[in-house]
Motif scaffolding. Sequence first.
Motif, short mmCIF file in Angstrom:
data_model
loop_
_atom_site.label_atom_id
_atom_site.label_comp_id
_atom_site.label_asym_id
_atom_site.label_seq_id
_atom_site.Cartn_x
_atom_site.Cartn_y
_atom_site.Cartn_z
N ILE A 11 0.84 -1.21 0.00
CA ILE A 11 0.00 0.00 0.00
C ILE A 11 0.87 1.25 0.00
O ILE A 11 0.63 2.21 -0.76
N LEU A 12 1.91 1.27 0.85
CA LEU A 12 2.78 2.43 0.91
C LEU A 12 3.48 2.67 -0.43
O LEU A 12 3.62 3.81 -0.88
N SER A 13 3.93 1.59 -1.06
CA SER A 13 4.60 1.73 -2.35
C SER A 13 3.64 2.25 -3.41
O SER A 13 4.01 3.07 -4.26
N ARG A 14 2.40 1.82 -3.36
CA ARG A 14 1.39 2.27 -4.33
C ARG A 14 1.09 3.76 -4.14
O ARG A 14 1.01 4.51 -5.12
N ILE A 15 0.95 4.19 -2.88
CA ILE A 15 0.68 5.61 -2.62
C ILE A 15 1.88 6.46 -3.00
O ILE A 15 1.75 7.55 -3.56
N ASP A 16 3.07 5.95 -2.73
CA ASP A 16 4.29 6.68 -3.08
C ASP A 16 4.41 6.86 -4.59
O ASP A 16 4.86 7.91 -5.06
N ALA A 17 3.99 5.85 -5.36
CA ALA A 17 4.11 5.94 -6.81
C ALA A 17 3.25 7.07 -7.38
O ALA A 17 3.56 7.63 -8.43
N GLU A 18 2.16 7.45 -6.68
CA GLU A 18 1.30 8.52 -7.17
C GLU A 18 2.02 9.87 -7.13
O GLU A 18 1.87 10.70 -8.02
N ASP A 19 2.81 10.08 -6.08
CA ASP A 19 3.55 11.34 -5.90
C ASP A 19 4.67 11.05 -4.91
O ASP A 19 4.45 11.10 -3.70
N PRO A 20 5.86 10.71 -5.37
CA PRO A 20 6.91 10.18 -4.50
C PRO A 20 7.24 11.09 -3.32
O PRO A 20 7.30 12.32 -3.44
N PHE A 21 7.44 10.45 -2.18
CA PHE A 21 7.78 11.16 -0.95
C PHE A 21 9.29 11.38 -0.86
O PHE A 21 10.08 10.61 -1.41
N ASP A 22 9.68 12.42 -0.13
CA ASP A 22 11.10 12.66 0.13
C ASP A 22 11.59 11.78 1.28
O ASP A 22 12.75 11.36 1.30
N LEU A 23 10.74 11.54 2.24
CA LEU A 23 11.10 10.66 3.36
C LEU A 23 9.86 9.92 3.80
O LEU A 23 8.73 10.40 3.66
N VAL A 24 10.08 8.72 4.34
CA VAL A 24 8.99 7.87 4.80
C VAL A 24 9.29 7.45 6.22
O VAL A 24 10.26 6.73 6.47
N VAL A 25 8.49 7.91 7.17
CA VAL A 25 8.68 7.57 8.58
C VAL A 25 7.88 6.31 8.86
O VAL A 25 6.68 6.26 8.60
N GLY B 109 16.23 3.71 1.20
CA GLY B 109 17.01 4.92 1.02
C GLY B 109 16.28 6.17 1.47
O GLY B 109 16.90 7.20 1.73
N ARG B 110 14.95 6.07 1.58
CA ARG B 110 14.15 7.22 2.03
C ARG B 110 13.52 6.96 3.39
O ARG B 110 12.77 7.79 3.91
N LEU B 111 13.80 5.80 3.98
CA LEU B 111 13.17 5.44 5.25
C LEU B 111 13.79 6.20 6.41
O LEU B 111 15.01 6.27 6.55
N TRP B 112 12.94 6.75 7.27
CA TRP B 112 13.33 7.25 8.59
C TRP B 112 12.66 6.31 9.56
O TRP B 112 11.47 6.44 9.84
N THR B 113 13.41 5.32 10.02
CA THR B 113 12.83 4.22 10.79
C THR B 113 12.89 4.51 12.27
O THR B 113 13.96 4.77 12.82
N TYR B 114 11.72 4.47 12.92
CA TYR B 114 11.63 4.71 14.36
C TYR B 114 11.64 3.34 15.04
O TYR B 114 10.69 2.58 14.96
N LEU B 115 12.77 3.04 15.69
CA LEU B 115 12.95 1.71 16.26
C LEU B 115 12.71 1.72 17.77
O LEU B 115 13.36 2.47 18.50
N THR B 116 11.77 0.91 18.21
CA THR B 116 11.57 0.69 19.64
C THR B 116 11.59 -0.80 19.95
O THR B 116 12.06 -1.22 21.00
N ASP B 117 11.08 -1.61 19.02
CA ASP B 117 10.93 -3.05 19.29
C ASP B 117 12.18 -3.81 18.87
O ASP B 117 12.15 -4.68 18.01
N VAL B 118 13.32 -3.48 19.48
CA VAL B 118 14.56 -4.20 19.19
C VAL B 118 14.93 -5.02 20.42
O VAL B 118 14.61 -4.64 21.54
N PRO B 119 15.60 -6.16 20.23
CA PRO B 119 16.09 -6.91 21.39
C PRO B 119 16.99 -6.00 22.23
O PRO B 119 17.84 -5.30 21.69
N GLN B 120 16.79 -6.03 23.55
CA GLN B 120 17.48 -5.05 24.38
C GLN B 120 18.54 -5.68 25.27
O GLN B 120 18.94 -5.11 26.29
N SER B 121 19.02 -6.85 24.89
CA SER B 121 20.15 -7.45 25.59
C SER B 121 20.92 -8.32 24.61
O SER B 121 20.37 -8.75 23.59
N ALA B 122 22.19 -8.56 24.92
CA ALA B 122 23.01 -9.37 24.02
C ALA B 122 22.45 -10.78 23.88
O ALA B 122 22.53 -11.39 22.81
N GLY B 123 21.85 -11.31 24.96
CA GLY B 123 21.30 -12.66 24.91
C GLY B 123 20.16 -12.80 23.92
O GLY B 123 19.98 -13.84 23.29
#
Length: 757
Positions: A60-74, A91-105
Amino acid sequence: MVQALARAGCAVTLVLKAPVRTGRLIDPLRALPGVTVRAPHAEGLVDPGQSMPPRVAGQILSRIDAEDPFDLVVVRGRRLAGKLAGGPLAGRLWTYLTDVPQSAGEFDGASKGELRRIADASRTLLCQTEELRGFLESAVPAAAGKCALFPPVVVLPEGLAARPDGAPEGRALRLVYTGKFAPRWNTYEMTSLPRLLAVRGVEAELHMVGDKIHDDPKDPGFATRMRTALETGRGVVWHGGHPRAEAMRLTAGCDVGLSWRHPELDASLELSTKVLECGTLGVPVVLNRTPMHERLFGADYPLFAASEDDVVDALALIGKNPEVYTLAVDRCRAAAAEYTLDAAAGRLVRYLEQAFPAPSESVLDAARAFAGAGPDGVLPESLPDGLTGDLMADVGAGTGLGASTDGGAGTLAVNEPRKLRVGVAGHDLKFFTRLLDYLRSRPDMEVRVDHWQALKVHDPDRGQALIGWADVVICEWCGPNALWYARHKRPGQRLVVRLHRFELYAGWPKHLDIDAVDEVVCVSPHYADLTREITGWPAAKVRPVPNWVDDHQLDRPKLAGAQHHLGMIGIAPSRKRLDLALDALEELRRDDPRFTLFVKSKLPWEYWWIWQRDDEREHYERVFRRIRRSPLLSGGVVFDAYGRDVASWLRRIGFVLSTSDDESFHLAPAEGMASGAVPVLLGWPGADTIYDPRWIHADPSAMAASIAGTVAEGRWEADRTLARDQVRAAYGLDEVCRQWTDLLARPPAPVHPARVS
């Protein structure tokens, strides 16, 4: 995020992943200027009964972007970002990361691989906390240099005012908790607090807001116990579930918030938005003591608690001491002030300015000059021989040049400003990466790279294609690449060669056709002078442009104890002189054993070309033997792994040492200065042309005396502030990028008839 982006000046499109059932959240966003809300279910892009898993959301995001390309995608969420990483939005992603493993294990190979792909595909990685940023950079090297802070944003609902100032008087102390009810959140234990406080002579009531009671497989009876305590607990008022605005209104009517959790959650790299909401409302919070919380509220914050007894003690203290309560309120308000919508918009403005620099009229003028166009952007009707075909080919390639239908044969008009074409050629671009990113981000430049496979391994067809296209060619390193481009460049094409220390003492500069080179760039005035002296090249062609220091990334809060921590980055080969740093450390530890040397480097045996030399091996054998045997050095030297997480590592460092016999620039002290550390250098040749003489010392004893005096006399804060201001003004990324922009914006080189023939 939508509100902050809109306030930062962006045209924002919000794509909803679920059907709209109430307009409570969406309607205020629709009313914002510059905000468009797309509802794929209502628009028929998704079946009304279908969910939107990451795979479908990506389509869906790719389809909407094709209509009028975005400079950045959060995008928020690891699974969705992972799906988008391999698609057209990379290349245009601004990725907001919260759900990452939070320990080396928890950080297994699959998680690491997915996060590496996300980092590679992201322009920016937005991290909620400094702790998360540091962990991500050390665990995923591809994230280093891309991580930017974007903490939680607290926005009070319209019409909601903060709690009135002052401690509660003449009534029960009102405690409040909002959120889910789960074992590690200590919500069952909280229900005992009114009873325990009554024993201490403090009347209290506990207001609980929420309706999600966790079913815990490890404790099957928890849900029943929790519900019973909510319904029957002494002094407990259970409000059930409420929308966010109502939950915040209930919070504002209470005196103390509860965010006391099980110690297992102390290692969390996330910051509770509810804690910040309480602070904004003037409601102090009981919470666990962690480094993150100490940094926010201060080590002497009165409401830190590790156990039930600690909680009761803290609440009894503020229940009987209004001045302590006032202190807690002030600390929470001050902490929350950094997380307002205006603060978030300000952060985004800075990030956007870095990612999307404004076009420069001087660059566009240079581009027009290279194209043969005048100030009005119209090409002359009579074109130099050989250029007409190139320009007509550009029309077909969609470069912004369009054929006119009314100006006669051979007349072309520029539909949009022609960009300056910059080529970069070299075998190793590691010292040019951020500059390359910057040049690519400019709207007035187009960049292509001829990446040589090795120092002497090159595809000449690729080189010829770059020569046929580029206005300016930058050769990174004055090696075989510079010799080749000097022989093959077009008349009028500008050639810039960046020379490092390594090539100056090799044979290539002797064979370079300096007449074909427009400018030679050296990283310091000292090496520019040496280059002129050794090569005999015209002085006007050799100019210093310093190495860049990513001051935006390096400027991070220091960790406790940093003023006693010395740092070295890189100790090989032996001319880096780790032995002299040990001399200074021994003198410091003789009086104060808190001084510690941290070394971030590959070890010498990891470089085959160093370890094969007898003199190098002997040097390091002596050094490591000394570290083992010296009573003063034992336990005072820490070796940390080589890696790209330098910005995170520097948070613990208060002084950065440079003890080398010689350097062309030595980036480590400058990086340390940008991080807020004090540079401490020996006077290697040219050091005083790069760094303020106040940081340069005669010998290790003088270095040690300066460090000890700076700490003992309380000058560390002032000195590190001065150092950071100096490096930002001279070598900050923005300043060096400006110098490169000016250099590249120069007009075409004059065409000498002798060279044309």
